[in-house]
Design a protein around this motif. Structure first.
Motif, PDB file in Angstrom:
ATOM      1  N   LEU A  19       0.827  -1.211   0.000  1.00 52.71           N
ATOM      2  CA  LEU A  19       0.000   0.000   0.000  1.00 52.71           C
ATOM      3  C   LEU A  19       0.858   1.257   0.000  1.00 52.71           C
ATOM      4  O   LEU A  19       0.548   2.223  -0.710  1.00 52.71           O
ATOM      5  CB  LEU A  19      -0.947  -0.010   1.195  1.00 52.71           C
ATOM      6  CG  LEU A  19      -2.006  -1.118   1.173  1.00 52.71           C
ATOM      7  CD1 LEU A  19      -2.799  -1.115   2.469  1.00 52.71           C
ATOM      8  CD2 LEU A  19      -2.910  -1.004  -0.043  1.00 52.71           C
ATOM      9  N   ASP A  20       1.934   1.264   0.767  1.00 50.89           N
ATOM     10  CA  ASP A  20       2.842   2.415   0.781  1.00 50.89           C
ATOM     11  C   ASP A  20       3.459   2.654  -0.594  1.00 50.89           C
ATOM     12  O   ASP A  20       3.576   3.789  -1.060  1.00 50.89           O
ATOM     13  CB  ASP A  20       3.962   2.220   1.810  1.00 50.89           C
ATOM     14  CG  ASP A  20       3.477   2.312   3.245  1.00 50.89           C
ATOM     15  OD1 ASP A  20       2.334   2.772   3.484  1.00 50.89           O
ATOM     16  OD2 ASP A  20       4.242   1.893   4.138  1.00 50.89           O
ATOM     17  N   HIS A  21       3.859   1.563  -1.244  1.00 50.95           N
ATOM     18  CA  HIS A  21       4.476   1.663  -2.571  1.00 50.95           C
ATOM     19  C   HIS A  21       3.480   2.214  -3.603  1.00 50.95           C
ATOM     20  O   HIS A  21       3.857   2.983  -4.492  1.00 50.95           O
ATOM     21  CB  HIS A  21       4.990   0.289  -3.001  1.00 50.95           C
ATOM     22  CG  HIS A  21       5.759   0.317  -4.273  1.00 50.95           C
ATOM     23  ND1 HIS A  21       7.108   0.561  -4.324  1.00 50.95           N
ATOM     24  CD2 HIS A  21       5.358   0.156  -5.561  1.00 50.95           C
ATOM     25  CE1 HIS A  21       7.513   0.537  -5.582  1.00 50.95           C
ATOM     26  NE2 HIS A  21       6.475   0.287  -6.352  1.00 50.95           N
ATOM     27  N   LEU A  22       2.221   1.815  -3.466  1.00 50.89           N
ATOM     28  CA  LEU A  22       1.193   2.231  -4.427  1.00 50.89           C
ATOM     29  C   LEU A  22       0.618   3.615  -4.124  1.00 50.89           C
ATOM     30  O   LEU A  22       0.004   4.230  -4.997  1.00 50.89           O
ATOM     31  CB  LEU A  22       0.065   1.202  -4.461  1.00 50.89           C
ATOM     32  CG  LEU A  22       0.438  -0.188  -4.987  1.00 50.89           C
ATOM     33  CD1 LEU A  22      -0.731  -1.148  -4.815  1.00 50.89           C
ATOM     34  CD2 LEU A  22       0.895  -0.133  -6.431  1.00 50.89           C
ATOM     35  N   ARG A  48      -2.155   7.048  -6.257  1.00 53.97           N
ATOM     36  CA  ARG A  48      -3.516   7.459  -5.919  1.00 53.97           C
ATOM     37  C   ARG A  48      -4.572   6.562  -6.574  1.00 53.97           C
ATOM     38  O   ARG A  48      -5.539   7.052  -7.197  1.00 53.97           O
ATOM     39  CB  ARG A  48      -3.724   8.930  -6.269  1.00 53.97           C
ATOM     40  CG  ARG A  48      -2.746   9.851  -5.542  1.00 53.97           C
ATOM     41  CD  ARG A  48      -2.811  11.290  -5.992  1.00 53.97           C
ATOM     42  NE  ARG A  48      -4.154  11.805  -6.064  1.00 53.97           N
ATOM     43  CZ  ARG A  48      -4.750  12.541  -5.119  1.00 53.97           C
ATOM     44  NH1 ARG A  48      -4.080  12.851  -4.037  1.00 53.97           N
ATOM     45  NH2 ARG A  48      -5.976  12.980  -5.280  1.00 53.97           N
ATOM     46  N   LEU A  49      -4.398   5.255  -6.440  1.00 53.99           N
ATOM     47  CA  LEU A  49      -5.342   4.303  -7.013  1.00 53.99           C
ATOM     48  C   LEU A  49      -6.704   4.438  -6.348  1.00 53.99           C
ATOM     49  O   LEU A  49      -6.804   4.760  -5.160  1.00 53.99           O
ATOM     50  CB  LEU A  49      -4.832   2.874  -6.826  1.00 53.99           C
ATOM     51  CG  LEU A  49      -3.440   2.569  -7.369  1.00 53.99           C
ATOM     52  CD1 LEU A  49      -3.080   1.114  -7.106  1.00 53.99           C
ATOM     53  CD2 LEU A  49      -3.354   2.878  -8.851  1.00 53.99           C
ATOM     54  N   LYS A  50      -7.748   4.156  -7.097  1.00 54.36           N
ATOM     55  CA  LYS A  50      -9.102   4.204  -6.546  1.00 54.36           C
ATOM     56  C   LYS A  50      -9.353   3.028  -5.615  1.00 54.36           C
ATOM     57  O   LYS A  50     -10.038   3.162  -4.617  1.00 54.36           O
ATOM     58  CB  LYS A  50     -10.129   4.220  -7.668  1.00 54.36           C
ATOM     59  CG  LYS A  50     -11.553   4.314  -7.163  1.00 54.36           C
ATOM     60  CD  LYS A  50     -12.514   4.679  -8.257  1.00 54.36           C
ATOM     61  CE  LYS A  50     -13.939   4.664  -7.802  1.00 54.36           C
ATOM     62  NZ  LYS A  50     -14.327   5.783  -6.970  1.00 54.36           N
ATOM     63  N   ARG A  51      -8.781   1.855  -5.933  1.00 53.40           N
ATOM     64  CA  ARG A  51      -8.979   0.696  -5.064  1.00 53.40           C
ATOM     65  C   ARG A  51      -7.881  -0.334  -5.260  1.00 53.40           C
ATOM     66  O   ARG A  51      -7.327  -0.476  -6.354  1.00 53.40           O
ATOM     67  CB  ARG A  51     -10.355   0.072  -5.250  1.00 53.40           C
ATOM     68  CG  ARG A  51     -10.631  -0.515  -6.605  1.00 53.40           C
ATOM     69  CD  ARG A  51     -12.031  -1.134  -6.722  1.00 53.40           C
ATOM     70  NE  ARG A  51     -13.058  -0.335  -6.112  1.00 53.40           N
ATOM     71  CZ  ARG A  51     -13.968   0.395  -6.766  1.00 53.40           C
ATOM     72  NH1 ARG A  51     -13.992   0.368  -8.068  1.00 53.40           N
ATOM     73  NH2 ARG A  51     -14.859   1.114  -6.133  1.00 53.40           N
ATOM     74  N   VAL A  52      -7.609  -1.023  -4.174  1.00 59.07           N
ATOM     75  CA  VAL A  52      -6.714  -2.176  -4.167  1.00 59.07           C
ATOM     76  C   VAL A  52      -7.533  -3.320  -3.583  1.00 59.07           C
ATOM     77  O   VAL A  52      -8.026  -3.236  -2.459  1.00 59.07           O
ATOM     78  CB  VAL A  52      -5.448  -1.936  -3.309  1.00 59.07           C
ATOM     79  CG1 VAL A  52      -4.568  -3.188  -3.297  1.00 59.07           C
ATOM     80  CG2 VAL A  52      -4.673  -0.729  -3.824  1.00 59.07           C
ATOM     81  N   LEU A  53      -7.705  -4.366  -4.354  1.00 57.56           N
ATOM     82  CA  LEU A  53      -8.504  -5.515  -3.918  1.00 57.56           C
ATOM     83  C   LEU A  53      -7.615  -6.693  -3.579  1.00 57.56           C
ATOM     84  O   LEU A  53      -6.486  -6.816  -4.064  1.00 57.56           O
ATOM     85  CB  LEU A  53      -9.478  -5.937  -5.027  1.00 57.56           C
ATOM     86  CG  LEU A  53     -10.578  -4.970  -5.423  1.00 57.56           C
ATOM     87  CD1 LEU A  53     -11.442  -5.584  -6.524  1.00 57.56           C
ATOM     88  CD2 LEU A  53     -11.434  -4.597  -4.233  1.00 57.56           C
ATOM     89  N   LEU A  54      -8.160  -7.578  -2.770  1.00 55.71           N
ATOM     90  CA  LEU A  54      -7.563  -8.881  -2.528  1.00 55.71           C
ATOM     91  C   LEU A  54      -8.682  -9.816  -2.142  1.00 55.71           C
ATOM     92  O   LEU A  54      -9.801  -9.388  -1.872  1.00 55.71           O
ATOM     93  CB  LEU A  54      -6.482  -8.823  -1.445  1.00 55.71           C
ATOM     94  CG  LEU A  54      -6.877  -8.447  -0.014  1.00 55.71           C
ATOM     95  CD1 LEU A  54      -7.458  -9.613   0.759  1.00 55.71           C
ATOM     96  CD2 LEU A  54      -5.665  -7.933   0.718  1.00 55.71           C
ATOM     97  N   SER A  55      -8.371 -11.081  -2.123  1.00 53.47           N
ATOM     98  CA  SER A  55      -9.322 -12.097  -1.694  1.00 53.47           C
ATOM     99  C   SER A  55      -8.611 -12.976  -0.685  1.00 53.47           C
ATOM    100  O   SER A  55      -7.460 -13.361  -0.890  1.00 53.47           O
ATOM    101  CB  SER A  55      -9.770 -12.923  -2.907  1.00 53.47           C
ATOM    102  OG  SER A  55     -10.628 -13.962  -2.511  1.00 53.47           O
ATOM    103  N   THR A  56      -9.287 -13.269   0.410  1.00 47.58           N
ATOM    104  CA  THR A  56      -8.681 -14.119   1.426  1.00 47.58           C
ATOM    105  C   THR A  56      -9.725 -15.049   2.021  1.00 47.58           C
ATOM    106  O   THR A  56     -10.884 -14.669   2.178  1.00 47.58           O
ATOM    107  CB  THR A  56      -7.992 -13.292   2.532  1.00 47.58           C
ATOM    108  OG1 THR A  56      -7.346 -14.175   3.438  1.00 47.58           O
ATOM    109  CG2 THR A  56      -8.981 -12.410   3.286  1.00 47.58           C
ATOM    110  N   LEU A  57      -9.310 -16.236   2.338  1.00 48.75           N
ATOM    111  CA  LEU A  57     -10.183 -17.210   2.969  1.00 48.75           C
ATOM    112  C   LEU A  57     -10.102 -17.096   4.486  1.00 48.75           C
ATOM    113  O   LEU A  57     -11.105 -17.158   5.176  1.00 48.75           O
ATOM    114  CB  LEU A  57      -9.798 -18.630   2.532  1.00 48.75           C
ATOM    115  CG  LEU A  57     -10.607 -19.771   3.127  1.00 48.75           C
ATOM    116  CD1 LEU A  57     -12.049 -19.705   2.663  1.00 48.75           C
ATOM    117  CD2 LEU A  57      -9.993 -21.107   2.734  1.00 48.75           C
ATOM    118  N   ASP A  58      -8.891 -16.874   5.005  1.00 52.53           N
ATOM    119  CA  ASP A  58      -8.705 -16.991   6.449  1.00 52.53           C
ATOM    120  C   ASP A  58      -7.769 -15.958   7.073  1.00 52.53           C
ATOM    121  O   ASP A  58      -7.397 -16.090   8.226  1.00 52.53           O
ATOM    122  CB  ASP A  58      -8.188 -18.383   6.779  1.00 52.53           C
ATOM    123  CG  ASP A  58      -6.886 -18.711   6.066  1.00 52.53           C
ATOM    124  OD1 ASP A  58      -6.368 -17.864   5.316  1.00 52.53           O
ATOM    125  OD2 ASP A  58      -6.384 -19.833   6.251  1.00 52.53           O
ATOM    126  N   ALA A  59      -7.390 -14.927   6.338  1.00 53.12           N
ATOM    127  CA  ALA A  59      -6.422 -13.960   6.867  1.00 53.12           C
ATOM    128  C   ALA A  59      -7.002 -12.553   6.955  1.00 53.12           C
ATOM    129  O   ALA A  59      -6.277 -11.574   6.844  1.00 53.12           O
ATOM    130  CB  ALA A  59      -5.156 -13.979   6.010  1.00 53.12           C
TER     131      ALA A  59
END
Length: 170
Positions: free
Chosen positions: A105-108, A112-123
């Motif tokens: 996130l710091d690097h990005l 000024r991105l509108k969104r950063v997504l991820l998908s996680t099952l258990d974290a």
């Protein structure tokens, strides 16, 4: 749980880098293809292609060995997808996953991105500490997969193939 020399290590004992020359592709492939439920069986060639097409983050211990990995697929203008986040078992429980997500996130941030997504099952807790929140309107998301389209992935080894991520892949 401790490997020699990492007992008692904290997140401050690690360096995070985007230098592609430091990446240990052998370790990354091994981790993902043998221990990451979302990438089990992933071919070396697929790992190499994904690394080439992504912004990569490695975390390194004091001796310089790579102990964690994350990659980001992004246009560096509006959107990024954080994926393949992996921390070697001997280095888990020390805040390294959260630190790695924070470094991404710091690097990005300058972009000024509108969104950063991820998908996680258990974290969820790991990523929440870095500032991620549940997607506000999950009913808006859709997914395309070869299986849903009735296609068979090129490197399939079974009914769904190794590249078919289960819901919640990282």
């Amino acid at each position: 749980m401790g490997a020699a020399g990492c007992s008692g290590a904290t997140e401050d004992d690690y360096e995070v880098s985007t230098d592609p020359d430091r990446l240990d592709i052998d370790s990354i492939h091994h981790w993902l293809s043998t221990d990451a439920f979302w990438a089990l069986g992933r071919s070396r060639e697929t790992v190499e292609r994904s690394v080439r097409g992504s912004l990569n983050f490695g975390a390194y211990d004091a001796a310089g060995a790579q102990v964690a990995y994350a990659r980001v697929v992004t246009d560096l203008a509006t959107f990024a997808w954080l994926c393949d986040v992996y921390v070697a078992p001997a280095h888990r429980g020390r805040g390294l996953g959260t630190r790695l997500a924070g470094a991404v996130l710091d690097h990005l941030a300058p972009h000024r991105l509108k969104r950063v997504l991820l998908s996680t099952l258990d974290a969820h807790d790991v990523y929440a500490k870095a500032g991620f929140v549940p997607f506000p309107d999950p009913e808006k998301l859709m997914i395309w997969t070869p299986e849903a389209a009735g296609e068979v992935p090129a490197d399939a080894t079974g009914p769904t193939g190794p590249e078919s991520p289960p819901p919640g892949n990282h």
